[in-house]
Scaffold this active site. Structure first.
Site, PDB file in Angstrom:
ATOM      1  N   HIS A  36      -3.329 -10.408  -3.599  1.00 12.47           N
ATOM      2  CA  HIS A  36      -2.522 -10.618  -2.396  1.00 12.47           C
ATOM      3  C   HIS A  36      -2.237 -12.111  -2.191  1.00 12.47           C
ATOM      4  CE1 HIS A  36      -4.710  -6.776  -1.112  1.00 12.47           C
ATOM      5  NE2 HIS A  36      -3.437  -6.422  -1.025  1.00 12.47           N
ATOM      6  N   SER A 184      -7.743  -4.805  -6.820  1.00 12.67           N
ATOM      7  CA  SER A 184      -7.273  -3.781  -5.903  1.00 12.67           C
ATOM      8  C   SER A 184      -8.258  -3.681  -4.745  1.00 12.67           C
ATOM      9  CB  SER A 184      -7.202  -2.425  -6.628  1.00 12.67           C
ATOM     10  OG  SER A 184      -7.101  -1.374  -5.682  1.00 12.67           O
TER      11      SER A 184
HETATM   12  P1  AMP Z   1      -1.654  -3.265  -0.902  1.00 12.24           P
HETATM   13  O1  AMP Z   1      -2.375  -4.047   0.167  1.00 12.24           O
HETATM   14  O2  AMP Z   1      -2.556  -2.661  -1.908  1.00 12.24           O
HETATM   15  O3  AMP Z   1      -0.621  -2.329  -0.333  1.00 12.24           O
HETATM   16  O4  AMP Z   1      -0.841  -4.352  -1.712  1.00 12.24           O
HETATM   17  C1  AMP Z   1       0.053  -5.243  -1.073  1.00 12.24           C
HETATM   18  C2  AMP Z   1       0.873  -5.934  -2.124  1.00 12.24           C
HETATM   19  O5  AMP Z   1       0.017  -6.650  -3.009  1.00 12.24           O
HETATM   20  C3  AMP Z   1       1.665  -4.939  -2.991  1.00 12.24           C
HETATM   21  O6  AMP Z   1       2.940  -5.488  -3.258  1.00 12.24           O
HETATM   22  C4  AMP Z   1       0.824  -4.851  -4.231  1.00 12.24           C
HETATM   23  O7  AMP Z   1       1.570  -4.508  -5.373  1.00 12.24           O
HETATM   24  C5  AMP Z   1       0.305  -6.274  -4.335  1.00 12.24           C
HETATM   25  N1  AMP Z   1      -0.902  -6.315  -5.164  1.00 12.24           N
HETATM   26  C6  AMP Z   1      -2.000  -5.529  -5.041  1.00 12.24           C
HETATM   27  N2  AMP Z   1      -2.883  -5.805  -6.010  1.00 12.24           N
HETATM   28  C7  AMP Z   1      -2.336  -6.788  -6.774  1.00 12.24           C
HETATM   29  C8  AMP Z   1      -2.749  -7.502  -7.934  1.00 12.24           C
HETATM   30  N3  AMP Z   1      -3.916  -7.258  -8.526  1.00 12.24           N
HETATM   31  N4  AMP Z   1      -1.915  -8.419  -8.445  1.00 12.24           N
HETATM   32  C9  AMP Z   1      -0.711  -8.668  -7.871  1.00 12.24           C
HETATM   33  N5  AMP Z   1      -0.271  -8.035  -6.770  1.00 12.24           N
HETATM   34  C10 AMP Z   1      -1.061  -7.105  -6.229  1.00 12.24           C
END
Ligand code: AMP
Length: 278
Positions: A36, A184
């Site tokens: 993030h 993640s």
């Molecule tokens: P989330 O909080 O999981 O919904 O993710 C929010 C944003 O962060 C989304 O655009 C995800 O694709 C991105 N994101 C999550 N994990 C990663 C990662 N390991 N590397 C790059 N972007 C990420």
């Protein structure tokens, strides 16, 4: 850094001092990690103001238990975003996003029939709707999405184009742990042995990528490589492990189509996804 919880407060924060300049936007569900923060860095380097949203969007969860167990730690997130130099954090509650009587949904067809769309019915309807709402509220010049969620990135690009939203959708490469596991928020829920086993997902993707780089072009052979590598870890249950055309997510139509390897798997009660370009 301002933390705002309502659409009205968000609007005030973004228009308070006259024209704010260009706005970069990073939507998240919180439980923030370096992936993030990498999106935040990209936004800060290209925009005058960076807005981050934290909202665990109920409408994109097709499993009530998954929603309930999703990690949440607003205090820690706000501290991380302060250190990262974010200007505004938007933390709406569910009623702010979906007021009583809410009845308009955004559905992206085609792209959402496969992979995550197949295994998580309704997921992308929730994603597309909340992203459209957030883009309307923040009105950024650029919005940042991780390649970690490759299909989501394609769906968001499509909806921004189809609905003529005046925003540039920027895709950002996946940030990984030193052993290769894609970062993640769900990794927090892996116990010690599941965390060790989970690395097989990125190993399978890397193995297929290595075969491709070495000249393998047979689609079935590349998918076999994914499955054979995943099978080395008995604690893991594969939901899908596929090589697709990177843009259509269908079986590649020609030998020079750009390819993507994508995996979803369950381990220790946690569902993980990852992907890699070939
Ligand atoms: P989330 O909080 O999981 O919904 O993710 C929010 C944003 O962060 C989304 O655009 C995800 O694709 C991105 N994101 C999550 N994990 C990663 C990662 N390991 N590397 C790059 N972007 C990420």
């Amino acid at each position: 850094m301002q933390v705002v919880r309502t659409t009205e407060a968000l609007r005030l924060a973004l228009t308070g001092d006259g024209a704010p300049g260009s706005i970069g936007f990073v939507p998240t569900m919180g439980a923030l990690h370096s992936g993030h923060l990498h999106l935040v860095e990209q936004s800060r380097s290209a925009n005058d103001i960076t807005v981050v949203s934290i909202f665990v969007n109920p409408s994109q969860f097709n499993n009530a238990q998954d929603l309930e167990r999703y990690p949440r730690d607003e205090q820690r997130d706000v501290a991380l975003l302060t250190d990262a130099g974010v200007d505004v954090v938007f933390v709406p509650n569910t009623a702010e996003m979906y007021p009583p009587g809410f009845s308009t949904w955004v559905t992206v067809e085609g792209l959402t029939n496969v992979l995550e769309g197949e295994f998580r019915p309704g997921h992308f309807r929730g994603v597309a709707t909340v992203v459209t709402l957030l883009l309307q509220m923040v009105r950024p010049q650029r919005a940042y999405f991780g390649e970690k969620d490759w299909q989501q990135l394609l769906v968001v690009r499509r909806l921004a184009r189809d609905l003529m939203l005046d925003v540039e959708i920027v895709g950002v490469p996946t940030v990984r742990e030193p052993d290769g596991l894609a970062m993640s928020s769900r990794n927090e829920r892996l116990d010690h042995s599941a965390r060790r086993a989970a690395v097989v997902i990125s190993q399978a993707l890397a193995a297929a990528q290595a075969e491709y780089t070495a000249g393998e072009r047979d689609h079935d052979a590349l998918e076999r490589k994914l499955h054979n590598t995943l099978a080395q870890e008995p604690a893991l249950t594969t939901e899908y492990a596929l090589i697709t055309d990177a843009n259509t997510l269908q079986a590649p139509a020609s030998s020079n189509a750009p390819l993507r390897a994508l995996i979803a798997a369950h381990i220790g009660g946690v569902r993980l996804i990852d992907n890699i370009p070939l």
